[in-house]
Design a protein around this motif. Structure first.
Motif, PDB file in Angstrom:
ATOM      1  N   CYS A 184       4.526  -9.183  17.776  1.00 29.07           N
ATOM      2  CA  CYS A 184       5.020  -8.666  16.494  1.00 29.07           C
ATOM      3  C   CYS A 184       5.883  -9.705  15.794  1.00 29.07           C
ATOM      4  CB  CYS A 184       5.828  -7.390  16.701  1.00 29.07           C
ATOM      5  SG  CYS A 184       4.861  -5.979  17.300  1.00 29.07           S
ATOM      6  N   PHE A 185       6.056  -9.491  14.478  1.00 26.93           N
ATOM      7  CA  PHE A 185       6.727 -10.462  13.630  1.00 26.93           C
ATOM      8  C   PHE A 185       7.794  -9.744  12.810  1.00 26.93           C
ATOM      9  CE2 PHE A 185       2.599 -11.844  14.834  1.00 26.93           C
ATOM     10  CZ  PHE A 185       2.770 -13.194  15.138  1.00 26.93           C
ATOM     11  N   ALA A 186       9.043 -10.186  12.983  1.00 27.86           N
ATOM     12  CA  ALA A 186      10.173  -9.495  12.359  1.00 27.86           C
ATOM     13  C   ALA A 186      10.717 -10.293  11.179  1.00 27.86           C
ATOM     14  CB  ALA A 186      11.276  -9.267  13.391  1.00 27.86           C
ATOM     15  N   LEU A 187      10.933  -9.609  10.071  1.00 27.58           N
ATOM     16  CA  LEU A 187      11.437 -10.213   8.838  1.00 27.58           C
ATOM     17  C   LEU A 187      12.669  -9.442   8.375  1.00 27.58           C
ATOM     18  CD1 LEU A 187       8.081  -9.887   8.707  1.00 27.58           C
ATOM     19  CD2 LEU A 187       8.394 -11.109   6.563  1.00 27.58           C
ATOM     20  N   SER A 188      13.554 -10.145   7.691  1.00 30.88           N
ATOM     21  CA  SER A 188      14.726  -9.492   7.124  1.00 30.88           C
ATOM     22  C   SER A 188      14.918  -9.874   5.668  1.00 30.88           C
ATOM     23  CB  SER A 188      15.982  -9.853   7.925  1.00 30.88           C
ATOM     24  OG  SER A 188      17.134  -9.359   7.270  1.00 30.88           O
ATOM     25  N   ARG A 189      15.303 -11.121   5.394  1.00 31.14           N
ATOM     26  CA  ARG A 189      15.573 -11.529   4.023  1.00 31.14           C
ATOM     27  C   ARG A 189      14.385 -11.295   3.079  1.00 31.14           C
ATOM     28  NH1 ARG A 189      18.460 -14.529   7.487  1.00 31.14           N
ATOM     29  NH2 ARG A 189      20.609 -15.126   6.950  1.00 31.14           N
ATOM     30  N   PRO A 190      13.148 -11.594   3.496  1.00 31.23           N
ATOM     31  CA  PRO A 190      12.026 -11.312   2.581  1.00 31.23           C
ATOM     32  C   PRO A 190      11.941  -9.844   2.174  1.00 31.23           C
ATOM     33  CG  PRO A 190      11.323 -12.797   4.308  1.00 31.23           C
ATOM     34  CD  PRO A 190      12.694 -12.319   4.698  1.00 31.23           C
ATOM     35  N   LEU A 191      12.344  -8.944   3.079  1.00 25.62           N
ATOM     36  CA  LEU A 191      12.286  -7.521   2.764  1.00 25.62           C
ATOM     37  C   LEU A 191      13.482  -7.075   1.933  1.00 25.62           C
ATOM     38  CD1 LEU A 191      10.922  -6.178   6.161  1.00 25.62           C
ATOM     39  CD2 LEU A 191       9.664  -6.421   4.019  1.00 25.62           C
ATOM     40  N   LEU A 192      14.564  -7.844   1.948  1.00 23.96           N
ATOM     41  CA  LEU A 192      15.648  -7.576   1.011  1.00 23.96           C
ATOM     42  C   LEU A 192      15.186  -7.861  -0.416  1.00 23.96           C
ATOM     43  CD1 LEU A 192      18.764  -9.126   2.816  1.00 23.96           C
ATOM     44  CD2 LEU A 192      18.355  -6.705   2.359  1.00 23.96           C
ATOM     45  N   SER A 193      14.363  -8.881  -0.553  1.00 22.27           N
ATOM     46  CA  SER A 193      13.844  -9.244  -1.866  1.00 22.27           C
ATOM     47  C   SER A 193      12.694  -8.345  -2.292  1.00 22.27           C
ATOM     48  CB  SER A 193      13.382 -10.701  -1.848  1.00 22.27           C
ATOM     49  OG  SER A 193      12.921 -11.101  -3.108  1.00 22.27           O
ATOM     50  N   GLU A 194      11.826  -8.020  -1.327  1.00 17.34           N
ATOM     51  CA  GLU A 194      10.635  -7.205  -1.598  1.00 17.34           C
ATOM     52  C   GLU A 194      10.424  -6.186  -0.485  1.00 17.34           C
ATOM     53  OE1 GLU A 194       7.032  -9.495  -3.226  1.00 17.34           O
ATOM     54  OE2 GLU A 194       8.094 -10.978  -2.001  1.00 17.34           O
ATOM     55  N   PRO A 195      10.983  -5.001  -0.582  1.00 13.37           N
ATOM     56  CA  PRO A 195      10.774  -4.010   0.474  1.00 13.37           C
ATOM     57  C   PRO A 195       9.321  -3.558   0.601  1.00 13.37           C
ATOM     58  CG  PRO A 195      11.934  -3.053  -1.394  1.00 13.37           C
ATOM     59  CD  PRO A 195      11.899  -4.523  -1.625  1.00 13.37           C
ATOM     60  N   ASN A 196       8.504  -3.812  -0.434  1.00 15.01           N
ATOM     61  CA  ASN A 196       7.085  -3.443  -0.398  1.00 15.01           C
ATOM     62  C   ASN A 196       6.203  -4.616   0.020  1.00 15.01           C
ATOM     63  OD1 ASN A 196       7.447  -5.002  -2.719  1.00 15.01           O
ATOM     64  ND2 ASN A 196       5.793  -3.962  -3.828  1.00 15.01           N
ATOM     65  N   LEU A 197       6.791  -5.660   0.585  1.00 16.90           N
ATOM     66  CA  LEU A 197       6.059  -6.887   0.893  1.00 16.90           C
ATOM     67  C   LEU A 197       4.875  -6.654   1.825  1.00 16.90           C
ATOM     68  CD1 LEU A 197       5.796 -10.000   0.795  1.00 16.90           C
ATOM     69  CD2 LEU A 197       7.456 -10.091   2.687  1.00 16.90           C
ATOM     70  N   ILE A 198       5.074  -5.883   2.883  1.00 17.25           N
ATOM     71  CA  ILE A 198       3.998  -5.680   3.864  1.00 17.25           C
ATOM     72  C   ILE A 198       2.826  -4.946   3.218  1.00 17.25           C
ATOM     73  CG2 ILE A 198       3.416  -4.782   6.133  1.00 17.25           C
ATOM     74  CD1 ILE A 198       5.603  -7.049   5.994  1.00 17.25           C
ATOM     75  N   LYS A 199       3.132  -3.944   2.421  1.00 12.48           N
ATOM     76  CA  LYS A 199       2.088  -3.203   1.715  1.00 12.48           C
ATOM     77  C   LYS A 199       1.349  -4.112   0.744  1.00 12.48           C
ATOM     78  CE  LYS A 199       1.425   1.081  -0.931  1.00 12.48           C
ATOM     79  NZ  LYS A 199       2.123   2.242  -1.555  1.00 12.48           N
ATOM     80  N   ARG A 200       2.092  -4.967   0.054  1.00 10.72           N
ATOM     81  CA  ARG A 200       1.477  -5.921  -0.876  1.00 10.72           C
ATOM     82  C   ARG A 200       0.493  -6.825  -0.152  1.00 10.72           C
ATOM     83  NH1 ARG A 200       2.624 -11.137  -2.429  1.00 10.72           N
ATOM     84  NH2 ARG A 200       4.841 -11.329  -1.916  1.00 10.72           N
ATOM     85  N   TRP A 201       0.919  -7.370   0.982  1.00  8.44           N
ATOM     86  CA  TRP A 201       0.030  -8.229   1.761  1.00  8.44           C
ATOM     87  C   TRP A 201      -1.202  -7.464   2.252  1.00  8.44           C
ATOM     88  CZ3 TRP A 201       4.329 -10.903   5.153  1.00  8.44           C
ATOM     89  CH2 TRP A 201       4.847 -12.006   4.443  1.00  8.44           C
ATOM     90  N   GLU A 202      -0.987  -6.258   2.725  1.00  7.93           N
ATOM     91  CA  GLU A 202      -2.107  -5.473   3.267  1.00  7.93           C
ATOM     92  C   GLU A 202      -3.113  -5.129   2.173  1.00  7.93           C
ATOM     93  OE1 GLU A 202      -2.825  -1.708   6.276  1.00  7.93           O
ATOM     94  OE2 GLU A 202      -0.988  -1.766   5.084  1.00  7.93           O
TER      95      GLU A 202
END
Length: 370
Positions: free
Chosen positions: A316-334
């Motif tokens: 698994c891959f854990a992110l923090s700062r990118p999700l502060l900027s974009e909480p929808n980042l994972i959905k966007r990538w998917e």
């Protein structure tokens, strides 16, 4: 690429994808550590945004130990009802959530002189220069029990697991470190003695929460300075934790905000990389244990993360700062937009008003509206 969006398991827990929101102190709880509307909003956005497993900001396990303002608490039963509301909210969006539990110790400059701060020995923390009280055997037992009781409260609150913070020069990390742990009793000296505190916390916790409740451990790969905990010792710790029944390991560093400046440098035989600062360490450990390994730090590019997923055994891959900027980042990538995260890795997101992106103007407006 597709592997990142396939289910995986951590102990008894099934995750819908391989993305974890790493534990992030939000500085948005009340003075005594209780939830606020802003905090509920943050976690709702993360769940809606497609994160498979969300780790909370670290929660203090005893009322008289608070290393940062605005941090969450888990030191008595009064927290359980509001955390039930939190876990229900996250579960509505098919995400899972675990609580990170910590004793901060001397990695703090908050309210110094107003409280007793425990440490394994009277050795000042290198960054803060804060000096703690060397713990007695009874005080060690008190903190061991506090971790276990807080973990049981997390289970009763509906969390899907807990993360024990044994990294980043917090108390457990200091017991593991030959630099900070100068004790001459059964909790210091030999490598086995320095591991004793962590193992007692794990065993006491497992006894209370049962064998099916996931316990994850966050560790520092190496302390990046002479005389500190080495990667060789961390590898031994990981093997021992697998042996006693830990469900997963999060491999981090101990160089907050500095890792980007150290990219390309090697420590203990492995190099920090721009994408996934510490993943070389996680890769080694993932090939030596048979429980999931999670890497954290410097992950912003979906293509690069996909390459790491394909070429290593990291789960698994854990992110923090990118999700502060974009909480929808994972959905966007998917959903197919695979452009890198907007996060600039500037580390300016820790502010006195809470932790949020100060670069992404749209995100700043969203936070203000919560």
């Amino acid at each position: 690429m597709s592997k990142l969006f396939t289910p995986t398991r951590i102990g008894s827990l099934t995750l819908k994808n391989r993305f974890v929101r790493s534990a992030t102190w939000e500085n948005m709880a009340t003075e005594d550590g209780h939830m606020t509307d802003k905090l509920y909003g943050i976690y709702r956005e993360l769940a809606e945004g497609g994160v498979g497993l969300i780790a909370t900001g670290y929660a203090n396990i005893v009322a008289d130990e608070k290393p940062n303002a605005g941090m969450m608490g888990m030191y008595d039963d009064s927290f359980i009802p509001e955390y039930k509301k939190l876990t229900d909210l996250v579960h509505q969006h098919d995400s899972k959530i675990m609580m990170q539990l910590a004793y901060g110790g001397t990695k703090t400059t908050y309210n110094l002189g107003e409280r007793v701060i425990f440490a394994p020995s009277e050795v000042a923390e290198r960054g803060t220069q804060t000096l703690g009280k060397a713990m007695t055997i009874d005080e060690i037992a008190y903190i061991v029990e506090a971790f276990a009781k807080a973990s049981l409260r997390a289970k009763e609150s509906g969390f899907d697991g807990i993360e024990i913070h044994a990294a980043h020069t917090y108390l457990i990390n200091q017991f593991l470190s030959p630099y900070y742990n100068q004790r001459t009793d059964e909790y210091g000296g030999s490598f086995e003695n320095r591991m004793r505190f962590l193992l007692e916390i794990f065993e006491a916790t497992r006894k209370l929460v049962g064998v099916d409740f996931p316990i994850l451990i966050k560790l520092t790969a190496t302390e990046f300075f002479e005389g500190g905990l080495t990667f060789g010792e961390t590898r031994k710790i990981c093997k021992k934790l697998e042996q006693v029944g830990a469900d997963a390991l999060i491999i981090s560093g101990n160089i907050h905000g500095k890792a980007i400046d150290m990219v390309g440098e090697s420590f203990d035989g492995y190099m920090l990389e721009k994408e996934g600062f510490f993943h070389q360490y996680g890769d080694v450990i993932s090939r030596e244990v048979n429980i999931p390994v999670i890497t954290v730090g410097g992950l912003t590019d979906i293509e690069a993360i996909g390459q790491i997923a394909e070429n290593t055994s990291i789960e698994c891959f854990a992110l923090s700062r990118p999700l502060l900027s974009e909480p929808n980042l994972i959905k966007r990538w998917e959903e197919g937009d695979r452009s890198p995260a907007l996060c600039e890795t500037c580390s300016k997101c820790r502010t006195k008003r809470g932790n949020f992106c100060v670069v992404n103007k749209e995100r700043k407006a969203q936070i203000a509206a919560l």
